[in-house]
Scaffold this motif. Structure first.
Motif, PDB file in Angstrom:
ATOM      1  N   PRO A   1      47.156  30.130 -42.985  1.00 42.46           N
ATOM      2  CA  PRO A   1      47.916  30.506 -44.175  1.00 42.46           C
ATOM      3  C   PRO A   1      49.248  31.191 -43.866  1.00 42.46           C
ATOM      4  O   PRO A   1      50.101  31.302 -44.745  1.00 42.46           O
ATOM      5  CB  PRO A   1      46.973  31.425 -44.943  1.00 42.46           C
ATOM      6  CG  PRO A   1      45.984  31.902 -43.936  1.00 42.46           C
ATOM      7  CD  PRO A   1      45.887  30.830 -42.884  1.00 42.46           C
ATOM      8  N   ASN A   2      49.446  31.629 -42.621  1.00 37.43           N
ATOM      9  CA  ASN A   2      50.742  32.188 -42.239  1.00 37.43           C
ATOM     10  C   ASN A   2      51.764  31.080 -41.997  1.00 37.43           C
ATOM     11  O   ASN A   2      52.963  31.354 -41.924  1.00 37.43           O
ATOM     12  CB  ASN A   2      50.605  33.032 -40.974  1.00 37.43           C
ATOM     13  CG  ASN A   2      49.734  34.235 -41.209  1.00 37.43           C
ATOM     14  OD1 ASN A   2      49.891  34.946 -42.194  1.00 37.43           O
ATOM     15  ND2 ASN A   2      48.777  34.450 -40.323  1.00 37.43           N
ATOM     16  N   GLU A   3      51.290  29.848 -41.837  1.00 41.69           N
ATOM     17  CA  GLU A   3      52.157  28.705 -41.579  1.00 41.69           C
ATOM     18  C   GLU A   3      52.237  27.744 -42.754  1.00 41.69           C
ATOM     19  O   GLU A   3      53.287  27.175 -43.028  1.00 41.69           O
ATOM     20  CB  GLU A   3      51.654  27.930 -40.347  1.00 41.69           C
ATOM     21  CG  GLU A   3      51.551  28.752 -39.092  1.00 41.69           C
ATOM     22  CD  GLU A   3      52.893  29.037 -38.454  1.00 41.69           C
ATOM     23  OE1 GLU A   3      53.839  28.287 -38.712  1.00 41.69           O
ATOM     24  OE2 GLU A   3      52.987  30.019 -37.687  1.00 41.69           O
ATOM     25  N   ILE A   4      51.096  27.546 -43.427  1.00 44.23           N
ATOM     26  CA  ILE A   4      50.993  26.552 -44.488  1.00 44.23           C
ATOM     27  C   ILE A   4      50.281  27.183 -45.682  1.00 44.23           C
ATOM     28  O   ILE A   4      49.179  27.716 -45.541  1.00 44.23           O
ATOM     29  CB  ILE A   4      50.191  25.324 -44.003  1.00 44.23           C
ATOM     30  CG1 ILE A   4      50.860  24.700 -42.776  1.00 44.23           C
ATOM     31  CG2 ILE A   4      50.035  24.295 -45.130  1.00 44.23           C
ATOM     32  CD1 ILE A   4      49.978  23.749 -42.009  1.00 44.23           C
ATOM     33  N   THR A   5      50.898  27.115 -46.842  1.00 40.48           N
ATOM     34  CA  THR A   5      50.277  27.609 -48.068  1.00 40.48           C
ATOM     35  C   THR A   5      49.737  26.426 -48.855  1.00 40.48           C
ATOM     36  O   THR A   5      50.480  25.495 -49.165  1.00 40.48           O
ATOM     37  CB  THR A   5      51.300  28.373 -48.942  1.00 40.48           C
ATOM     38  OG1 THR A   5      51.831  29.463 -48.187  1.00 40.48           O
ATOM     39  CG2 THR A   5      50.658  28.884 -50.215  1.00 40.48           C
TER      40      THR A   5
ATOM     41  N   VAL B   1      52.769  23.874 -48.891  1.00 40.39           N
ATOM     42  CA  VAL B   1      54.150  24.259 -48.625  1.00 40.39           C
ATOM     43  C   VAL B   1      54.210  24.868 -47.230  1.00 40.39           C
ATOM     44  O   VAL B   1      53.376  25.712 -46.875  1.00 40.39           O
ATOM     45  CB  VAL B   1      54.663  25.286 -49.660  1.00 40.39           C
ATOM     46  CG1 VAL B   1      56.042  25.784 -49.308  1.00 40.39           C
ATOM     47  CG2 VAL B   1      54.645  24.690 -51.057  1.00 40.39           C
ATOM     48  N   ASP B   2      55.178  24.424 -46.447  1.00 42.17           N
ATOM     49  CA  ASP B   2      55.432  24.999 -45.134  1.00 42.17           C
ATOM     50  C   ASP B   2      56.068  26.373 -45.368  1.00 42.17           C
ATOM     51  O   ASP B   2      57.110  26.473 -46.022  1.00 42.17           O
ATOM     52  CB  ASP B   2      56.371  24.085 -44.349  1.00 42.17           C
ATOM     53  CG  ASP B   2      56.595  24.556 -42.932  1.00 42.17           C
ATOM     54  OD1 ASP B   2      57.000  25.734 -42.749  1.00 42.17           O
ATOM     55  OD2 ASP B   2      56.403  23.754 -42.014  1.00 42.17           O
TER      56      ASP B   2
ATOM     57  N   TRP C   1      54.517  19.414 -48.914  1.00 35.82           N
ATOM     58  CA  TRP C   1      53.743  18.416 -48.186  1.00 35.82           C
ATOM     59  C   TRP C   1      52.553  17.984 -49.034  1.00 35.82           C
ATOM     60  O   TRP C   1      52.021  18.778 -49.812  1.00 35.82           O
ATOM     61  CB  TRP C   1      53.195  18.996 -46.889  1.00 35.82           C
ATOM     62  CG  TRP C   1      54.221  19.265 -45.845  1.00 35.82           C
ATOM     63  CD1 TRP C   1      55.137  20.288 -45.828  1.00 35.82           C
ATOM     64  CD2 TRP C   1      54.448  18.511 -44.663  1.00 35.82           C
ATOM     65  NE1 TRP C   1      55.905  20.210 -44.709  1.00 35.82           N
ATOM     66  CE2 TRP C   1      55.509  19.122 -43.968  1.00 35.82           C
ATOM     67  CE3 TRP C   1      53.850  17.384 -44.123  1.00 35.82           C
ATOM     68  CZ2 TRP C   1      55.980  18.642 -42.762  1.00 35.82           C
ATOM     69  CZ3 TRP C   1      54.317  16.903 -42.912  1.00 35.82           C
ATOM     70  CH2 TRP C   1      55.377  17.532 -42.243  1.00 35.82           C
ATOM     71  N   VAL C   2      52.119  16.756 -48.842  1.00 36.86           N
ATOM     72  CA  VAL C   2      50.830  16.295 -49.353  1.00 36.86           C
ATOM     73  C   VAL C   2      50.013  15.896 -48.136  1.00 36.86           C
ATOM     74  O   VAL C   2      50.487  15.157 -47.266  1.00 36.86           O
ATOM     75  CB  VAL C   2      50.978  15.112 -50.335  1.00 36.86           C
ATOM     76  CG1 VAL C   2      49.619  14.522 -50.671  1.00 36.86           C
ATOM     77  CG2 VAL C   2      51.671  15.566 -51.610  1.00 36.86           C
ATOM     78  N   ILE C   3      48.803  16.410 -48.072  1.00 39.65           N
ATOM     79  CA  ILE C   3      47.922  16.199 -46.932  1.00 39.65           C
ATOM     80  C   ILE C   3      46.626  15.572 -47.440  1.00 39.65           C
ATOM     81  O   ILE C   3      45.993  16.115 -48.348  1.00 39.65           O
ATOM     82  CB  ILE C   3      47.594  17.544 -46.248  1.00 39.65           C
ATOM     83  CG1 ILE C   3      48.878  18.270 -45.846  1.00 39.65           C
ATOM     84  CG2 ILE C   3      46.651  17.336 -45.066  1.00 39.65           C
ATOM     85  CD1 ILE C   3      48.687  19.760 -45.627  1.00 39.65           C
ATOM     86  N   TYR C   4      46.266  14.456 -46.850  1.00 42.20           N
ATOM     87  CA  TYR C   4      44.981  13.832 -47.146  1.00 42.20           C
ATOM     88  C   TYR C   4      44.084  13.965 -45.929  1.00 42.20           C
ATOM     89  O   TYR C   4      44.503  13.659 -44.815  1.00 42.20           O
ATOM     90  CB  TYR C   4      45.145  12.329 -47.415  1.00 42.20           C
ATOM     91  CG  TYR C   4      45.782  11.976 -48.728  1.00 42.20           C
ATOM     92  CD1 TYR C   4      45.006  11.765 -49.868  1.00 42.20           C
ATOM     93  CD2 TYR C   4      47.154  11.831 -48.838  1.00 42.20           C
ATOM     94  CE1 TYR C   4      45.594  11.421 -51.076  1.00 42.20           C
ATOM     95  CE2 TYR C   4      47.746  11.486 -50.034  1.00 42.20           C
ATOM     96  CZ  TYR C   4      46.956  11.279 -51.151  1.00 42.20           C
ATOM     97  OH  TYR C   4      47.550  10.940 -52.340  1.00 42.20           O
ATOM     98  N   GLY C   5      42.865  14.393 -46.152  1.00 39.27           N
ATOM     99  CA  GLY C   5      41.842  14.350 -45.122  1.00 39.27           C
ATOM    100  C   GLY C   5      40.848  13.278 -45.530  1.00 39.27           C
ATOM    101  O   GLY C   5      40.411  13.253 -46.680  1.00 39.27           O
TER     102      GLY C   5
ATOM    103  N   SER D   1      52.334  23.718 -36.097  1.00 39.29           N
ATOM    104  CA  SER D   1      51.380  24.041 -37.159  1.00 39.29           C
ATOM    105  C   SER D   1      50.659  22.824 -37.661  1.00 39.29           C
ATOM    106  O   SER D   1      49.662  22.923 -38.351  1.00 39.29           O
ATOM    107  CB  SER D   1      52.103  24.692 -38.343  1.00 39.29           C
ATOM    108  OG  SER D   1      52.731  25.864 -37.925  1.00 39.29           O
ATOM    109  N   TRP D   2      51.189  21.673 -37.356  1.00 32.86           N
ATOM    110  CA  TRP D   2      50.628  20.432 -37.861  1.00 32.86           C
ATOM    111  C   TRP D   2      49.875  19.771 -36.759  1.00 32.86           C
ATOM    112  O   TRP D   2      49.240  18.856 -36.754  1.00 32.86           O
ATOM    113  CB  TRP D   2      51.732  19.531 -38.409  1.00 32.86           C
ATOM    114  CG  TRP D   2      52.470  20.209 -39.511  1.00 32.86           C
ATOM    115  CD1 TRP D   2      53.607  20.960 -39.401  1.00 32.86           C
ATOM    116  CD2 TRP D   2      52.114  20.250 -40.898  1.00 32.86           C
ATOM    117  NE1 TRP D   2      53.973  21.447 -40.628  1.00 32.86           N
ATOM    118  CE2 TRP D   2      53.085  21.025 -41.558  1.00 32.86           C
ATOM    119  CE3 TRP D   2      51.087  19.701 -41.630  1.00 32.86           C
ATOM    120  CZ2 TRP D   2      53.053  21.258 -42.927  1.00 32.86           C
ATOM    121  CZ3 TRP D   2      51.052  19.949 -42.988  1.00 32.86           C
ATOM    122  CH2 TRP D   2      52.014  20.719 -43.633  1.00 32.86           C
TER     123      TRP D   2
END
Length: 189
Positions: A51-55, A73-74, A81-85, A188-189
């Motif tokens: 959470p310090n890198e990506i919210t 959000v970075d 960003w949109v992230i799919y797992g 972070s990614w």
């Protein structure tokens, strides 16, 4: 960020893990495993972030146990960003043909609606790119492979995996990234 697919974790187990990770400063979003007719758990997706890198702004379970979507959000750049797992159904098994079609159709439709430039899809895709199959001289071409090719043909996503991602020599675990996301992937990614 870390995406774990086919976790086999129930909702209760995932919540316990989430609490343990939070104690270490890691945020976890998840869609729990599915219970099959024999009572065994399969599928399940987790996305771990710092959470310090990506919210993380929102979490949406697209298909339970299979596709999880996060809006993020970075922290440093304020880029959206949109992230799919994903944990896509196992390829090439007749019993899962309908599941394969539904999961890939849903992922494709969801991706086609995206308006955020930085989009990534990661996890166990249970599909290989044409280039990887040709490199290893694979004769097998599954419906999942065809769906992955269709998603990549649009040119809005680029495969990020380099080399084998599975002990069998296949490349079924993958990251797909929009050009904007690929250029912004960092530590972070």
């Amino acid at each position: 960020m870390l995406i774990l697919a086919d976790t086999h974790t129930t909702a209760d187990e995932a919540e316990i893990m989430k609490g343990m990770l939070e104690e270490q400063g890691i945020e976890m979003n998840h869609t729990p495993a599915l219970e099959n007719i024999n009572g065994h758990h399969t599928a399940g997706v987790m996305i771990w972030t710092d959470p310090n890198e990506i919210t993380i702004r929102t979490e949406t379970e697209i298909i339970g146990g299979r596709i999880l979507r996060l809006e993020a959000v970075d922290v440093a750049t304020e880029d959206e960003w949109v992230i799919y797992g994903c944990y896509m159904p196992v390829r090439g098994i007749a019993e899962t043909a309908d599941e394969v079609e539904e999961a890939w159709k849903t992922l494709r439709e969801q991706h086609d609606k995206e308006t955020v430039a930085r989009t990534i899809i990661g996890g166990d895709m249970n599909a290989e790119t044409k280039e990887w199959r040709e490199e290893r001289r694979a004769k097998r071409h599954t419906p999942s492979d065809a769906h992955l090719e269709g998603l990549l043909e649009e040119g809005t996503l680029m495969p990020q995996a380099e080399g084998s991602t599975h002990r069998s020599g296949t490349q079924i675990d993958s990251w797909l990234a929009s050009p904007e996301a690929a250029s912004g992937l960092g530590a972070s990614w």
